[in-house]
Design a protein around this motif. Sequence first.
Motif, PDB file in Angstrom:
ATOM      1  N   ILE A 177      14.891 -16.914  11.938  1.00 18.34           N
ATOM      2  CA  ILE A 177      14.898 -17.607  10.647  1.00 18.34           C
ATOM      3  C   ILE A 177      16.031 -18.634  10.596  1.00 18.34           C
ATOM      4  N   CYS A 178      17.198 -18.266  11.100  1.00 19.08           N
ATOM      5  CA  CYS A 178      18.329 -19.204  11.115  1.00 19.08           C
ATOM      6  C   CYS A 178      18.054 -20.394  12.036  1.00 19.08           C
ATOM      7  N   VAL A 179      17.383 -20.158  13.163  1.00 18.94           N
ATOM      8  CA  VAL A 179      17.016 -21.257  14.064  1.00 18.94           C
ATOM      9  C   VAL A 179      16.049 -22.204  13.353  1.00 18.94           C
ATOM     10  N   ALA A 180      15.071 -21.654  12.635  1.00 17.16           N
ATOM     11  CA  ALA A 180      14.124 -22.493  11.903  1.00 17.16           C
ATOM     12  C   ALA A 180      14.852 -23.324  10.846  1.00 17.16           C
ATOM     13  N   ALA A 181      15.766 -22.693  10.112  1.00 15.09           N
ATOM     14  CA  ALA A 181      16.534 -23.421   9.099  1.00 15.09           C
ATOM     15  C   ALA A 181      17.393 -24.507   9.751  1.00 15.09           C
ATOM     16  N   ALA A 182      18.039 -24.176  10.864  1.00 15.49           N
ATOM     17  CA  ALA A 182      18.872 -25.158  11.568  1.00 15.49           C
ATOM     18  C   ALA A 182      18.029 -26.338  12.030  1.00 15.49           C
ATOM     19  N   TRP A 183      16.829 -26.063  12.518  1.00 16.66           N
ATOM     20  CA  TRP A 183      15.943 -27.142  12.978  1.00 16.66           C
ATOM     21  C   TRP A 183      15.557 -28.057  11.817  1.00 16.66           C
ATOM     22  N   MET A 184      15.213 -27.479  10.676  1.00 12.44           N
ATOM     23  CA  MET A 184      14.841 -28.289   9.517  1.00 12.44           C
ATOM     24  C   MET A 184      16.019 -29.156   9.054  1.00 12.44           C
ATOM     25  N   VAL A 185      17.201 -28.562   8.998  1.00  9.11           N
ATOM     26  CA  VAL A 185      18.370 -29.323   8.564  1.00  9.11           C
ATOM     27  C   VAL A 185      18.722 -30.386   9.607  1.00  9.11           C
ATOM     28  N   TRP A 186      18.585 -30.053  10.890  1.00 12.19           N
ATOM     29  CA  TRP A 186      18.893 -31.020  11.945  1.00 12.19           C
ATOM     30  C   TRP A 186      17.983 -32.238  11.849  1.00 12.19           C
ATOM     31  N   THR A 187      16.696 -32.038  11.606  1.00 13.79           N
ATOM     32  CA  THR A 187      15.785 -33.190  11.492  1.00 13.79           C
ATOM     33  C   THR A 187      16.175 -34.066  10.298  1.00 13.79           C
ATOM     34  N   GLU A 188      16.608 -33.447   9.209  1.00 12.85           N
ATOM     35  CA  GLU A 188      17.091 -34.215   8.047  1.00 12.85           C
ATOM     36  C   GLU A 188      18.406 -34.913   8.376  1.00 12.85           C
ATOM     37  N   THR A 189      19.255 -34.268   9.154  1.00 13.72           N
ATOM     38  CA  THR A 189      20.523 -34.875   9.554  1.00 13.72           C
ATOM     39  C   THR A 189      20.274 -36.133  10.370  1.00 13.72           C
ATOM     40  N   VAL A 190      19.336 -36.068  11.286  1.00 19.69           N
ATOM     41  CA  VAL A 190      18.994 -37.236  12.106  1.00 19.69           C
ATOM     42  C   VAL A 190      18.462 -38.355  11.213  1.00 19.69           C
ATOM     43  N   ARG A 191      17.600 -38.020  10.258  1.00 25.05           N
ATOM     44  CA  ARG A 191      17.042 -39.020   9.348  1.00 25.05           C
ATOM     45  C   ARG A 191      18.156 -39.677   8.534  1.00 25.05           C
ATOM     46  N   GLN A 192      19.089 -38.863   8.041  1.00 27.43           N
ATOM     47  CA  GLN A 192      20.204 -39.412   7.265  1.00 27.43           C
ATOM     48  C   GLN A 192      21.084 -40.315   8.128  1.00 27.43           C
ATOM     49  N   GLY A 193      21.284 -39.924   9.367  1.00 24.60           N
ATOM     50  CA  GLY A 193      22.082 -40.747  10.270  1.00 24.60           C
ATOM     51  C   GLY A 193      21.428 -42.092  10.531  1.00 24.60           C
ATOM     52  N   GLN A 194      20.110 -42.099  10.660  1.00 25.95           N
ATOM     53  CA  GLN A 194      19.394 -43.343  10.910  1.00 25.95           C
ATOM     54  C   GLN A 194      19.359 -44.246   9.684  1.00 25.95           C
ATOM     55  N   SER A 195      19.304 -43.647   8.490  1.00 24.50           N
ATOM     56  CA  SER A 195      19.208 -44.454   7.267  1.00 24.50           C
ATOM     57  C   SER A 195      20.574 -44.807   6.691  1.00 24.50           C
ATOM     58  N   GLY A 196      21.635 -44.126   7.130  1.00 25.28           N
ATOM     59  CA  GLY A 196      22.971 -44.417   6.637  1.00 25.28           C
ATOM     60  C   GLY A 196      23.234 -43.923   5.222  1.00 25.28           C
ATOM     61  N   THR A 197      22.574 -42.844   4.810  1.00 26.36           N
ATOM     62  CA  THR A 197      22.746 -42.287   3.475  1.00 26.36           C
ATOM     63  C   THR A 197      24.186 -41.816   3.289  1.00 26.36           C
ATOM     64  N   THR A 198      24.763 -42.130   2.107  1.00 31.45           N
ATOM     65  CA  THR A 198      26.134 -41.709   1.815  1.00 31.45           C
ATOM     66  C   THR A 198      26.165 -40.876   0.539  1.00 31.45           C
ATOM     67  N   THR A 199      27.305 -40.248   0.299  1.00 31.18           N
ATOM     68  CA  THR A 199      27.474 -39.428  -0.899  1.00 31.18           C
ATOM     69  C   THR A 199      27.704 -40.325  -2.111  1.00 31.18           C
ATOM     70  N   ALA A 200      27.658 -39.713  -3.294  1.00 34.68           N
ATOM     71  CA  ALA A 200      27.900 -40.444  -4.536  1.00 34.68           C
ATOM     72  C   ALA A 200      29.364 -40.368  -4.957  1.00 34.68           C
ATOM     73  N   LEU A 201      30.228 -39.955  -4.069  1.00 33.86           N
ATOM     74  CA  LEU A 201      31.647 -39.844  -4.391  1.00 33.86           C
ATOM     75  C   LEU A 201      32.294 -41.227  -4.453  1.00 33.86           C
ATOM     76  N   ALA A 202      33.480 -41.303  -5.044  1.00 33.42           N
ATOM     77  CA  ALA A 202      34.213 -42.564  -5.107  1.00 33.42           C
ATOM     78  C   ALA A 202      34.479 -43.079  -3.691  1.00 33.42           C
ATOM     79  N   VAL A 203      34.797 -42.168  -2.775  1.00 30.64           N
ATOM     80  CA  VAL A 203      34.936 -42.522  -1.363  1.00 30.64           C
ATOM     81  C   VAL A 203      33.609 -42.166  -0.708  1.00 30.64           C
ATOM     82  N   ARG A 204      32.893 -43.154  -0.261  1.00 28.55           N
ATOM     83  CA  ARG A 204      31.565 -42.917   0.318  1.00 28.55           C
ATOM     84  C   ARG A 204      31.703 -42.184   1.648  1.00 28.55           C
TER      85      ARG A 204
END
Length: 166
Positions: free
Chosen positions: A98-125
Motif C-alpha cells: 500500500i505504501c509503494v502504491a501511495a509513493a508511486w501516485m505521489v511520485w507521478t504528481e511530483t514529476v508533473r509538478q516539476g515539469q509545470s513549475g508549480t509553486t506554493t502560495a506562500l510569500a516566498v514561492r
Amino acid sequence: MFRLHDAVTRAMFILGAIALLGIVGSYLVEVVMRYVFNAPTLWSGSAVAYLLAVSAMLGMPELARTSGHIAITMLEDRMTPARRHSHRRQVAALTAAICVAAAWMVWTETVRQGQSGTTTALAVRIPKVWISAVITYGFTNTALYYLRAALWPASLPWDTAPRQEV
C-alpha cells in the motif's frame, strides 16, 4: 545496510521535529500579528499546512521502524506466538504494498509538478515539487521498513517491543 537506513531515518525524524517547531513559530507570529498589531499574516496558514505535511512524512518512517504507531492488538493477543509472527509479517507485506502504491501516485504528481513549475502560495514561492518529494520519501521509506518487517523481521525491534496498554 540496515544501520545506514536507520541512521538516515533518525536524521529525517529530527528534521520532522524541527518542522514542528516551524509550525509553532508560524502560529506564534500569526497570533502576535493578528491580536497585538491587528495585521494578520497571509502566509502562516499555508506554511503550517506544508510544514505539517513535511513533519508527518519525515516522522512516519521512524514510527514504522520502531513500531511506534497505534495498534489494536485484540486479535493478535489471542494468537499463538508462531501465528502472531506470521500475521505480523503478512500485515507488514500488505502495508508495504500500500505504501509503494501511495509513493508511486505521489511520485507521478511530483514529476508533473516539476515539469509545470508549480509553486506554493506562500510569500516566498517554494516549488511544490520539494514538498511532494518529501511526501514521496515518507511513503517510500515507510514501505522499506514494512518490507524489512515482512522479509527480515529480526532487523527490527517489532517482536521484542512491549505493547503499552491504554
